[in-house]
Design a protein around this motif. Structure first.
Motif, PDB file in Angstrom:
ATOM      1  N   ALA A 267      -8.557   4.192   9.579  1.00 29.36           N
ATOM      2  CA  ALA A 267      -8.271   5.451   8.881  1.00 29.36           C
ATOM      3  C   ALA A 267      -6.765   5.649   8.714  1.00 29.36           C
ATOM      4  CB  ALA A 267      -8.875   6.622   9.648  1.00 29.36           C
ATOM      5  N   CYS A 268      -6.000   5.362   9.742  1.00 34.59           N
ATOM      6  CA  CYS A 268      -4.547   5.545   9.652  1.00 34.59           C
ATOM      7  C   CYS A 268      -3.913   4.557   8.673  1.00 34.59           C
ATOM      8  CB  CYS A 268      -3.911   5.386  11.035  1.00 34.59           C
ATOM      9  SG  CYS A 268      -4.257   6.766  12.159  1.00 34.59           S
ATOM     10  N   LEU A 269      -4.365   3.306   8.686  1.00 38.84           N
ATOM     11  CA  LEU A 269      -3.825   2.327   7.752  1.00 38.84           C
ATOM     12  C   LEU A 269      -4.103   2.731   6.309  1.00 38.84           C
ATOM     13  CD1 LEU A 269      -4.650  -1.100   9.450  1.00 38.84           C
ATOM     14  CD2 LEU A 269      -2.397  -0.057   9.166  1.00 38.84           C
ATOM     15  N   LEU A 270      -5.304   3.217   6.048  1.00 42.18           N
ATOM     16  CA  LEU A 270      -5.656   3.642   4.690  1.00 42.18           C
ATOM     17  C   LEU A 270      -4.789   4.817   4.237  1.00 42.18           C
ATOM     18  CD1 LEU A 270      -9.553   3.372   4.811  1.00 42.18           C
ATOM     19  CD2 LEU A 270      -7.996   1.963   3.461  1.00 42.18           C
ATOM     20  N   MET A 271      -4.577   5.781   5.137  1.00 42.74           N
ATOM     21  CA  MET A 271      -3.764   6.942   4.764  1.00 42.74           C
ATOM     22  C   MET A 271      -2.298   6.564   4.568  1.00 42.74           C
ATOM     23  SD  MET A 271      -5.848   9.355   4.379  1.00 42.74           S
ATOM     24  CE  MET A 271      -4.634  10.640   4.087  1.00 42.74           C
ATOM     25  N   LEU A 272      -1.785   5.649   5.398  1.00 42.41           N
ATOM     26  CA  LEU A 272      -0.387   5.236   5.274  1.00 42.41           C
ATOM     27  C   LEU A 272      -0.165   4.396   4.020  1.00 42.41           C
ATOM     28  CD1 LEU A 272       0.297   4.376   9.020  1.00 42.41           C
ATOM     29  CD2 LEU A 272       1.251   6.301   7.742  1.00 42.41           C
ATOM     30  N   ALA A 273      -1.202   3.693   3.580  1.00 37.48           N
ATOM     31  CA  ALA A 273      -1.108   2.947   2.320  1.00 37.48           C
ATOM     32  C   ALA A 273      -1.259   3.881   1.127  1.00 37.48           C
ATOM     33  CB  ALA A 273      -2.165   1.848   2.275  1.00 37.48           C
TER      34      ALA A 273
ATOM     35  N   THR B 210       4.879   4.586   2.676  1.00 39.49           N
ATOM     36  CA  THR B 210       4.978   4.023   4.026  1.00 39.49           C
ATOM     37  C   THR B 210       4.614   2.541   4.027  1.00 39.49           C
ATOM     38  OG1 THR B 210       4.374   6.196   4.929  1.00 39.49           O
ATOM     39  CG2 THR B 210       4.332   4.327   6.434  1.00 39.49           C
ATOM     40  N   ILE B 211       3.351   2.232   3.737  1.00 41.41           N
ATOM     41  CA  ILE B 211       2.929   0.831   3.615  1.00 41.41           C
ATOM     42  C   ILE B 211       2.814   0.531   2.126  1.00 41.41           C
ATOM     43  CG2 ILE B 211       1.194  -0.896   4.180  1.00 41.41           C
ATOM     44  CD1 ILE B 211       0.384   0.756   6.571  1.00 41.41           C
ATOM     45  N   THR B 212       3.760  -0.244   1.614  1.00 43.51           N
ATOM     46  CA  THR B 212       3.790  -0.537   0.181  1.00 43.51           C
ATOM     47  C   THR B 212       4.087  -2.020  -0.045  1.00 43.51           C
ATOM     48  OG1 THR B 212       6.146   0.001   0.051  1.00 43.51           O
ATOM     49  CG2 THR B 212       4.590   1.788  -0.409  1.00 43.51           C
ATOM     50  N   GLY B 213       3.937  -2.461  -1.299  1.00 41.73           N
ATOM     51  CA  GLY B 213       4.300  -3.826  -1.663  1.00 41.73           C
ATOM     52  C   GLY B 213       3.564  -4.872  -0.862  1.00 41.73           C
ATOM     53  N   LEU B 214       4.316  -5.903  -0.450  1.00 37.20           N
ATOM     54  CA  LEU B 214       3.711  -7.013   0.287  1.00 37.20           C
ATOM     55  C   LEU B 214       3.148  -6.585   1.635  1.00 37.20           C
ATOM     56  CD1 LEU B 214       6.264  -9.903  -0.424  1.00 37.20           C
ATOM     57  CD2 LEU B 214       3.968  -9.635  -1.370  1.00 37.20           C
ATOM     58  N   SER B 215       3.666  -5.514   2.195  1.00 32.61           N
ATOM     59  CA  SER B 215       3.181  -5.044   3.499  1.00 32.61           C
ATOM     60  C   SER B 215       1.725  -4.593   3.445  1.00 32.61           C
ATOM     61  CB  SER B 215       4.063  -3.909   4.011  1.00 32.61           C
ATOM     62  OG  SER B 215       5.368  -4.379   4.267  1.00 32.61           O
ATOM     63  N   LEU B 216       1.240  -4.313   2.241  1.00 28.13           N
ATOM     64  CA  LEU B 216      -0.181  -3.981   2.101  1.00 28.13           C
ATOM     65  C   LEU B 216      -1.064  -5.138   2.564  1.00 28.13           C
ATOM     66  CD1 LEU B 216      -0.148  -2.200  -1.375  1.00 28.13           C
ATOM     67  CD2 LEU B 216      -0.737  -1.138   0.822  1.00 28.13           C
ATOM     68  N   TRP B 217      -0.550  -6.373   2.394  1.00 26.34           N
ATOM     69  CA  TRP B 217      -1.333  -7.529   2.830  1.00 26.34           C
ATOM     70  C   TRP B 217      -1.525  -7.541   4.342  1.00 26.34           C
ATOM     71  CZ3 TRP B 217      -4.378 -10.266  -0.038  1.00 26.34           C
ATOM     72  CH2 TRP B 217      -4.143 -10.359  -1.408  1.00 26.34           C
ATOM     73  N   ALA B 218      -0.523  -7.088   5.079  1.00 22.39           N
ATOM     74  CA  ALA B 218      -0.673  -7.009   6.539  1.00 22.39           C
ATOM     75  C   ALA B 218      -1.800  -6.052   6.901  1.00 22.39           C
ATOM     76  CB  ALA B 218       0.636  -6.559   7.182  1.00 22.39           C
ATOM     77  N   ALA B 219      -1.852  -4.896   6.215  1.00 16.28           N
ATOM     78  CA  ALA B 219      -2.924  -3.932   6.468  1.00 16.28           C
ATOM     79  C   ALA B 219      -4.280  -4.506   6.068  1.00 16.28           C
ATOM     80  CB  ALA B 219      -2.650  -2.636   5.699  1.00 16.28           C
ATOM     81  N   ILE B 220      -4.322  -5.226   4.948  1.00 16.53           N
ATOM     82  CA  ILE B 220      -5.581  -5.824   4.483  1.00 16.53           C
ATOM     83  C   ILE B 220      -6.088  -6.856   5.480  1.00 16.53           C
ATOM     84  CG2 ILE B 220      -6.585  -7.344   2.717  1.00 16.53           C
ATOM     85  CD1 ILE B 220      -4.737  -5.892   0.690  1.00 16.53           C
ATOM     86  N   VAL B 221      -5.173  -7.682   6.001  1.00 17.65           N
ATOM     87  CA  VAL B 221      -5.554  -8.694   6.996  1.00 17.65           C
ATOM     88  C   VAL B 221      -6.171  -8.030   8.218  1.00 17.65           C
ATOM     89  CG1 VAL B 221      -4.614 -10.344   8.668  1.00 17.65           C
ATOM     90  CG2 VAL B 221      -3.939 -10.483   6.266  1.00 17.65           C
ATOM     91  N   ILE B 222      -5.535  -6.962   8.697  1.00 18.12           N
ATOM     92  CA  ILE B 222      -6.042  -6.257   9.883  1.00 18.12           C
ATOM     93  C   ILE B 222      -7.427  -5.676   9.626  1.00 18.12           C
ATOM     94  CG2 ILE B 222      -5.675  -4.245  11.373  1.00 18.12           C
ATOM     95  CD1 ILE B 222      -2.647  -4.803  11.088  1.00 18.12           C
ATOM     96  N   LEU B 223      -7.610  -5.033   8.467  1.00 20.68           N
ATOM     97  CA  LEU B 223      -8.900  -4.419   8.148  1.00 20.68           C
ATOM     98  C   LEU B 223      -9.988  -5.474   7.970  1.00 20.68           C
ATOM     99  CD1 LEU B 223      -7.761  -1.632   5.654  1.00 20.68           C
ATOM    100  CD2 LEU B 223      -8.529  -1.331   8.013  1.00 20.68           C
ATOM    101  N   CYS B 224      -9.663  -6.578   7.290  1.00 17.90           N
ATOM    102  CA  CYS B 224     -10.653  -7.640   7.081  1.00 17.90           C
ATOM    103  C   CYS B 224     -11.062  -8.272   8.409  1.00 17.90           C
ATOM    104  CB  CYS B 224     -10.095  -8.705   6.147  1.00 17.90           C
ATOM    105  SG  CYS B 224      -9.991  -8.175   4.424  1.00 17.90           S
ATOM    106  N   ARG B 225     -10.092  -8.442   9.289  1.00 16.39           N
ATOM    107  CA  ARG B 225     -10.410  -9.021  10.599  1.00 16.39           C
ATOM    108  C   ARG B 225     -11.363  -8.130  11.376  1.00 16.39           C
ATOM    109  NH1 ARG B 225     -10.105  -7.648  16.261  1.00 16.39           N
ATOM    110  NH2 ARG B 225      -9.713  -9.552  17.449  1.00 16.39           N
TER     111      ARG B 225
END
Length: 205
Positions: A88-94, A99-114
């Motif tokens: 929930a926090c990653l989604l809101m920060l994106a 806050t979470i923008t650009g290439l850093s979105l991939w870090a959030a995606i990796v965490i959520l997919c895992r």
């Protein structure tokens, strides 16, 4: 005359489980506060509640051990509460686009997919009565994730006190993503090994 055994007390409202419930209840509160990402007060309130919720992640397990209050409900709900809070926090920060923008979105995606992958594997392995113990690296991963998200929640509000707050949070997020891949591979290997063994057992019949 045989003594009637005392009824076993329900663990549903034991202290460890109550702490876990509080972590679940904190999710909509933090999400609600992050709907106003530009408001400094909302950021600090969201951070305060997030930190309190993250601390319960340690203490629910600690109290469960010292008071011998482990329960099936707690074992099921504890990882769910963690994943709800993180996702929930990653989604809101994106979603705030600052806050979470650009290439850093991939870090959030990796965490959520895992998290989705591991949840599926755990469910599959649980049906086969196969347990996968939580490694020390997995615990570090969780700790780095929570610290990264906490720093990112402070984000622009924290910049006024400590310049580079958001950058530090993003660096930690990428570190958490790297640990996420490493620990996710451990779960995947365990799942593949069990599936291969199951298929080999069927072919031998």
């Amino acid at each position: 005359m045989l003594a009637t055994p005392a009824p076993r007390r329900s663990q549903a409202f034991s202290l460890p489980n109550v702490l876990t419930y509080s972590r679940v209840l904190a999710v909509p509160v933090v999400v609600g506060l992050l709907f106003w990402p530009e408001d400094v007060w909302s950021r600090w309130m969201a951070l305060t509640i997030f930190v309190a919720a993250a601390i319960t992640d340690y203490f629910d397990g600690y109290f469960a051990r010292i008071y011998a209050q482990q329960s099936q409900l707690g074992r099921m709900l504890d990882p769910i509460a963690d994943k709800l809070l993180v996702a929930a926090c990653l989604l809101m920060l994106a979603a705030d686009h600052r806050t979470i923008t650009g290439l850093s979105l991939w870090a959030a995606i990796v965490i959520l997919c895992r998290e989705v992958l591991v949840s599926g594997l755990r469910e599959y392995l649980a049906e086969l009565k196969v347990g996968v113990p939580v490694s020390r690296v997995a615990k570090w991963k969780t700790a780095v994730q929570l610290v990264a998200i906490g720093v990112l929640i402070a984000g622009p509000a924290g910049e006024a006190i400590l310049p580079g707050t958001t950058t530090a949070g993003l660096v930690l997020l990428w570190l958490a993503a790297a640990l996420t891949i490493y620990t996710g591979w451990d779960y995947l290997k365990a799942g593949i090994t069990v599936m291969v063994d199951q298929d080999s057992g069927r072919s031998d019949r």
